[in-house]
Design a protein around this motif. Structure first.
Motif, PDB file in Angstrom:
ATOM      1  N   TRP A  90       1.833   2.125  -3.424  1.00  0.00           N
ATOM      2  CA  TRP A  90       0.684   2.666  -4.145  1.00  0.00           C
ATOM      3  C   TRP A  90       0.472   4.136  -3.803  1.00  0.00           C
ATOM      4  CZ3 TRP A  90      -1.801   1.215  -8.219  1.00  0.00           C
ATOM      5  CH2 TRP A  90      -1.884  -0.151  -8.550  1.00  0.00           C
ATOM      6  N   LEU A  91       0.513   4.413  -2.506  1.00  0.00           N
ATOM      7  CA  LEU A  91       0.304   5.790  -2.051  1.00  0.00           C
ATOM      8  C   LEU A  91       1.346   6.706  -2.674  1.00  0.00           C
ATOM      9  CD1 LEU A  91      -1.385   7.525   0.012  1.00  0.00           C
ATOM     10  CD2 LEU A  91       0.578   7.291   1.517  1.00  0.00           C
ATOM     11  N   ALA A  92       2.603   6.265  -2.597  1.00  0.00           N
ATOM     12  CA  ALA A  92       3.696   7.075  -3.134  1.00  0.00           C
ATOM     13  C   ALA A  92       3.495   7.306  -4.630  1.00  0.00           C
ATOM     14  CB  ALA A  92       5.026   6.380  -2.867  1.00  0.00           C
ATOM     15  N   PRO A  94       0.813  -1.238   0.000  1.00  0.00           N
ATOM     16  CA  PRO A  94       0.000   0.000   0.000  1.00  0.00           C
ATOM     17  C   PRO A  94       0.833   1.269   0.000  1.00  0.00           C
ATOM     18  CG  PRO A  94      -0.868  -1.572   1.566  1.00  0.00           C
ATOM     19  CD  PRO A  94       0.389  -2.181   1.035  1.00  0.00           C
ATOM     20  N   LEU A  95       1.942   1.239   0.745  1.00  0.00           N
ATOM     21  CA  LEU A  95       2.769   2.451   0.815  1.00  0.00           C
ATOM     22  C   LEU A  95       3.267   2.837  -0.577  1.00  0.00           C
ATOM     23  CD1 LEU A  95       4.169   4.683   2.323  1.00  0.00           C
ATOM     24  CD2 LEU A  95       5.998   3.121   2.923  1.00  0.00           C
ATOM     25  N   PHE A 146       0.820   7.577  -6.212  1.00  0.00           N
ATOM     26  CA  PHE A 146      -0.215   8.580  -6.482  1.00  0.00           C
ATOM     27  C   PHE A 146       0.218   9.982  -6.069  1.00  0.00           C
ATOM     28  CE2 PHE A 146      -3.135   5.042  -6.961  1.00  0.00           C
ATOM     29  CZ  PHE A 146      -3.950   5.508  -7.979  1.00  0.00           C
ATOM     30  N   ILE A 147       0.722  10.096  -4.837  1.00  0.00           N
ATOM     31  CA  ILE A 147       0.867  11.461  -4.323  1.00  0.00           C
ATOM     32  C   ILE A 147       2.161  12.133  -4.761  1.00  0.00           C
ATOM     33  CG2 ILE A 147      -0.712  11.136  -2.379  1.00  0.00           C
ATOM     34  CD1 ILE A 147       1.623  10.913  -0.553  1.00  0.00           C
ATOM     35  N   ILE A 148       3.207  11.386  -5.067  1.00  0.00           N
ATOM     36  CA  ILE A 148       4.426  12.076  -5.520  1.00  0.00           C
ATOM     37  C   ILE A 148       4.187  12.793  -6.856  1.00  0.00           C
ATOM     38  CG2 ILE A 148       6.816  11.773  -6.269  1.00  0.00           C
ATOM     39  CD1 ILE A 148       7.235   9.843  -4.065  1.00  0.00           C
ATOM     40  N   LEU A 170       1.385  13.883  -8.053  1.00  0.00           N
ATOM     41  CA  LEU A 170       0.491  15.018  -7.786  1.00  0.00           C
ATOM     42  C   LEU A 170       1.269  16.160  -7.140  1.00  0.00           C
ATOM     43  CD1 LEU A 170      -2.751  13.272  -6.476  1.00  0.00           C
ATOM     44  CD2 LEU A 170      -2.409  14.436  -8.653  1.00  0.00           C
ATOM     45  N   GLY A 171       2.143  15.802  -6.214  1.00  0.00           N
ATOM     46  CA  GLY A 171       2.962  16.821  -5.548  1.00  0.00           C
ATOM     47  C   GLY A 171       3.868  17.520  -6.541  1.00  0.00           C
TER      48      GLY A 171
END
Lengths: 208, 177, 209
Positions: C6-8, C3-4, C10-12, C14-15
């Protein structure tokens, strides 16, 4: 601060209430719905368990850190993108004022309350909702604490009002654009998550 | 973004999924009402109501009540945060019902008694309640919502809360581990 | 995948996008003529002297008073803490940072409201936010704050509270030169509040937690 006083614009963009797009009563109803979402997510994530919450401070369960920062980052990114697309006027979104002294002293007292009581206000309601008596007692404690603050207000009014910095954004204080700061925060959070997963492996415990 | 194998290991939602959902709830609060989430503010409404009902004359002179009245018109119980927190109770209950976690109990480390746990919970609650008023918001109102809108105060409060809790963690370890 | 990760994933990105977008475009829209007219019609740009006086007295750091009269007039008299940006220089680049920001509340004032409103109109058209006009200008300021009329004895209590506030605020703000104000601002954070009774009712969004 006055910004919110008379901003009944004719523009259809968020925030919906401040821009006069939805009525005050509908707003309260939506507050209830949002609260249901808030409570549901907190409970589903395990925030109704004080031992699970306290795990962050001993490294055996870091769910608080992960949920907390992922939540803040998701919302922050959402707001920045909404503003970019012109869907929300960020100048109308409430930014908590910074009173330096009371933010620090209040934070320290809350930190002590957190490690002693095992809950924070939102999570104690959640715990109480599913029958945790310690959560219910914590809520009672909150009431007493706020009452003490209210009754002795004169004693700490000076502290409460000291060092008013207005409502600055951390990005402008650091001289960065909101976007750059957001990226740095994301990277810092991911680094913390990575360290947290490492700590959970190192101090494994059964889940509460 | 669900990895079912990971989630099945725990009875709770994956924290990152929970976090994204929490972020979306917070985002909708900001989008609809132009404000973040909160919790202790609802308690403040209850306290203000109590003070005004029990001792109307002294409450009218209290700086605390006055300060509250400056920003809230009308009935102190008819505020955004009170309705939101009623929702939290319902939402928490629903979630507990869905997951089969509804049970009256006192949760504590086997090293301490239920009685001690309840005393500690009360103490912690009093401290948190007091601190949340001084710090103008608790973990949800000041730290979480504040961080999402990049408020300087939000970050300061967040660091003060977690910093202090970490610093004191050693002394209270028996209550938790 | 964990999951981590996956999160990375998505948000990197976007960031990176949000960091790469020039900050200006992330600022609020520019107003169309229609919107501006609608805003002007609802008179939302005005702040009353009571609110401004209260903010000055409480040394609210979010207040930025901007005197849009000529330099001569500014030197003769100005409100406490005000800076001088004559209307003729309004669009000069050196003032962009002061005018185009979303931290402080910029309040324009002139003798009446005509000049201040022109400045408001121009800056709003540029899409700047947090721009306000002192209601009634300096003339009304003198009448209401520095020289308030005592209400008739039959008036409601609120009128008296307002009068008391104005009188005490007026006493504190009586002098008010620009230079003195600068010095005041520097020590604003620590200096004690002047004694003021019965501050006017301010509306804010209910905040905090």
């Amino acid at each position: 601060m006055i910004a919110r006083l008379h901003d009944k614009k004719t523009i259809t963009m968020g925030p919906l209430v401040t821009n006069g797009i939805i009525s005050e009563n509908l707003n309260l109803f939506l507050a209830f719905i949002i609260g249901i979402g808030f409570g549901f997510v907190l409970e589903q994530s395990g925030f109704s368990s004080s031992r699970k919450l306290a795990g962050i401070f001993y490294g055996y369960d870091t769910v608080v850190l992960k949920v907390f920062f992922t939540g803040a980052i998701t919302c922050m990114l959402g707001l920045l993108f909404f503003s970019l697309f012109g869907w929300i006027d960020l100048s109308l979104v409430y930014i908590n004022p910074t009173y330096l002294t009371s933010a620090i002293v209040g934070g320290i007292i809350m930190g002590a309350g957190f490690i002693i009581g095992g809950y924070c206000p939102g999570t104690s309601f959640c715990g109480a909702a599913i029958g945790k008596l310690d959560g219910l007692i914590f809520v009672g404690g909150l009431f007493i604490g706020v009452l003490i603050f209210g009754l002795g207000y004169k004693l700490w009014e000076g502290l409460y009002m000291a060092k008013n910095l207005g409502s600055p954004k951390i990005s402008s204080v650091l001289g960065l654009s909101d976007g750059i700061f957001a990226l740095l925060l994301i990277l810092a959070a991911l680094a913390m998550f990575w360290a947290a997963e490492w700590a959970e492996k190192k101090f494994p415990r059964e889940e509460y | 973004m669900t990895d079912t194998k990971e989630i099945k290991k725990t009875k709770y939602l994956n924290p990152y999924v929970g976090g994204v959902l929490l972020g979306l709830v917070l985002l909708s609060a900001n989008f609809i009402a132009g404000r973040g989430l909160g919790a202790s503010g609802a308690i403040k409404s209850v306290v203000v109501t109590t003070m005004t009902t029990v001792a109307p004359s002294s409450a009218a002179n209290s700086g605390f009540v006055k300060e509250f009245r400056q920003s809230h018109e009308g009935n102190p119980m008819k505020t955004w945060l009170v309705f939101e927190m009623l929702g939290v109770l319902v939402g928490g209950f629903l979630s507990g019902a869905v997951a089969g976690r509804l049970k009256l109990k006192v949760e504590h480390s086997p090293k301490i008694t239920s009685r001690k746990r309840l005393i500690l919970a009360l103490t912690g609650g009093v401290l948190f309640g007091f601190g949340s008023q001084l710090g103008r918001g608790c973990t949800s109102g000041a730290a979480l919502s504040g961080m999402a809108v990049l408020s300087l105060g939000g970050f300061i409060t967040m660091m003060a809360i977690f910093g202090t809790a970490f610093a004191l963690a050693y002394f209270f370890r028996k209550n938790w581990i | 995948m964990k999951p981590l990760k996956w999160l990375a994933l998505f948000i990197i990105p976007l960031g990176l996008v949000i960091a790469a977008v020039p900050p200006n475009t992330a600022k609020p829209y520019k107003l169309t003529a229609d919107q501006l007219l609608a805003e002007a019609n609802t008179r939302t740009q005005y702040v009353t002297p009571d609110v401004v006086a209260d903010m000055i007295v409480n040394k609210d750091p979010s207040l930025q008073l901007i005197d849009v009269r000529s330099q001569d007039e500014f030197e003769k008299y100005s409100l406490s803490g005000a800076i001088n940006i004559p209307l003729t220089d309004l669009l000069s680049e050196k003032y962009t940072d002061i005018l185009n920001q979303d931290v402080k509340m910029n309040v324009f004032y002139s003798n009446g409201t005509v000049t201040a409103n022109e400045a408001w109109m121009l800056t709003r058209q540029l899409g700047y936010s947090n721009i306000y006009v002192l209601e009634g200008g300096l003339n009304f300021w003198f009448d209401s704050i520095l020289n308030p009329q005592e209400p008739a004895s039959t008036s409601p209590d609120e009128e008296f509270a307002k009068y008391d506030f104005r009188k005490s605020a007026g006493a504190v703000l009586g002098g008010g030169g620009a230079i003195q104000a600068q010095a005041d601002q520097l020590s604003a954070a620590s200096s004690p509040k002047p004694a003021i009774t019965g501050a006017p009712k301010k509306k804010k969004v209910a905040g905090g937690c």
